[in-house]
Design an enzyme around this catalytic site. Structure first.
Site, PDB file in Angstrom:
ATOM      1  N   CYS A  21      -2.113  -2.648   7.623  1.00 57.89           N
ATOM      2  CA  CYS A  21      -2.038  -3.570   6.486  1.00 57.89           C
ATOM      3  C   CYS A  21      -0.788  -4.433   6.508  1.00 57.89           C
ATOM      4  CB  CYS A  21      -2.183  -2.804   5.188  1.00 57.89           C
ATOM      5  SG  CYS A  21      -3.894  -2.226   4.994  1.00 57.89           S
ATOM      6  N   LYS A  54      -7.074  -4.779  -3.172  1.00 58.20           N
ATOM      7  CA  LYS A  54      -7.854  -5.377  -2.080  1.00 58.20           C
ATOM      8  C   LYS A  54      -8.925  -4.412  -1.591  1.00 58.20           C
ATOM      9  CE  LYS A  54      -4.353  -3.976   1.284  1.00 58.20           C
ATOM     10  NZ  LYS A  54      -5.079  -2.902   1.981  1.00 58.20           N
ATOM     11  N   ASP A  58       0.797  -1.246   0.000  1.00 59.28           N
ATOM     12  CA  ASP A  58       0.000   0.000   0.000  1.00 59.28           C
ATOM     13  C   ASP A  58       0.826   1.290   0.000  1.00 59.28           C
ATOM     14  OD1 ASP A  58      -1.826  -2.015   0.272  1.00 59.28           O
ATOM     15  OD2 ASP A  58      -2.856  -1.198   2.002  1.00 59.28           O
TER      16      ASP A  58
HETATM   17  C1  VGL Z   1      -4.700   0.877   5.727  1.00 55.72           C
HETATM   18  C2  VGL Z   1      -6.143   1.985   7.121  1.00 55.72           C
HETATM   19  C3  VGL Z   1      -7.178   1.820   6.233  1.00 55.72           C
HETATM   20  C4  VGL Z   1      -3.306   0.401   5.460  1.00 55.72           C
HETATM   21  C5  VGL Z   1      -5.731   0.685   4.826  1.00 55.72           C
HETATM   22  O1  VGL Z   1      -2.939   0.230   4.262  1.00 55.72           O
HETATM   23  O2  VGL Z   1      -2.546   0.176   6.430  1.00 55.72           O
HETATM   24  N1  VGL Z   1      -4.912   1.523   6.880  1.00 55.72           N
HETATM   25  N2  VGL Z   1      -6.964   1.170   5.087  1.00 55.72           N
END
Ligand code: VGL
Ligand code: ZN
Length: 195
Positions: free
Chosen positions: A141, A102, A16
């Site tokens: 994540c 995702k 991410d």
């Molecule tokens: C994430 C919060 C909400 C992450 C993803 O990638 O860690 N954190 N969605």
């Protein structure tokens, strides 16, 4: 901490590294920009060795259940096909990078890159036994990806210098690293290698 020594059977998982998770983004991780350089070193290293590279991305519809208007914990972030959902332009993802999206349906959230995706299968297809994990965010994540990687039977190496935490509560990132270590994830450093 031991120095990372990639081997055949390893894959790099970049979690991410998106505009919305970088400082100034909708859900900016404090000092998240500091991981771009170490992640680029990892990309160069795995690329030069011909080892698989997987990049996950949070890829939400505009009405996603994790967003505050729907009672979720987060402001809207990483809405599919918006600039905030793009990978950082400073990230040197090679063309052969395998992309894993995702949490791309309205009523389903996923912190883990394994959850609701083909990640485990595509790693096995490529003969991967060990994953080297980096990216954002340590306490969401990355943590949940590591938990699922261990559950799926992969060996796990984590690169703390190539990840940062949201730290909603101070110490969340350190606790996440301790939890990962408790599951058998081995922390490594990038050391003094050239790339
Ligand atoms: C994430 C919060 C909400 C992450 C993803 O990638 O860690 N954190 N969605
Ligand atoms: Zn999200």
């Amino acid at each position: 901490m031991v120095t990372l020594q990639p081997l055949p059977g390893d894959a790099l998982l970049v979690i991410d590294m998106q505009v919305d998770f970088l400082p100034g983004g909708a859900l900016g991780v404090p000092r998240g920009d500091e991981v771009i350089a170490p992640v680029n070193r990892l990309l160069a290293l795995f690329g030069s060795l011909g080892l698989p590279i997987v990049a996950s991305r949070d890829w939400h519809p505009a009405n996603h259940c994790s967003f505050t208007p729907r009672g979720g914990p987060w402001p809207a972030h990483c809405v599919a096909d918006t600039p905030g959902a793009a990978f950082s332009s400073e990230l040197d993802l090679p063309p052969a990078t395998v992309l894993v999206s995702k949490a791309d349906t309205a009523d389903f959230d996923a912190y883990s890159a394994f959850k609701g995706t083909q990640l485990a299968a595509l790693l096995r297809e490529r003969g991967v036994r060990r994953v080297v994990v980096c990216g954002l965010a340590t306490d969401y994540c990355v943590l949940n990806t590591v938990i699922d990687a261990r559950t799926e039977g992969f060996e796990v190496v984590v690169v703390p210098e190539a990840m940062r935490a949201v730290d909603v509560t101070p110490g969340d990132g350190e606790r996440a690293l301790a939890q990962m270590a408790g599951l058998g994830a081995v922390p490594v450093s990038l050391g003094e290698r050239r790339i």
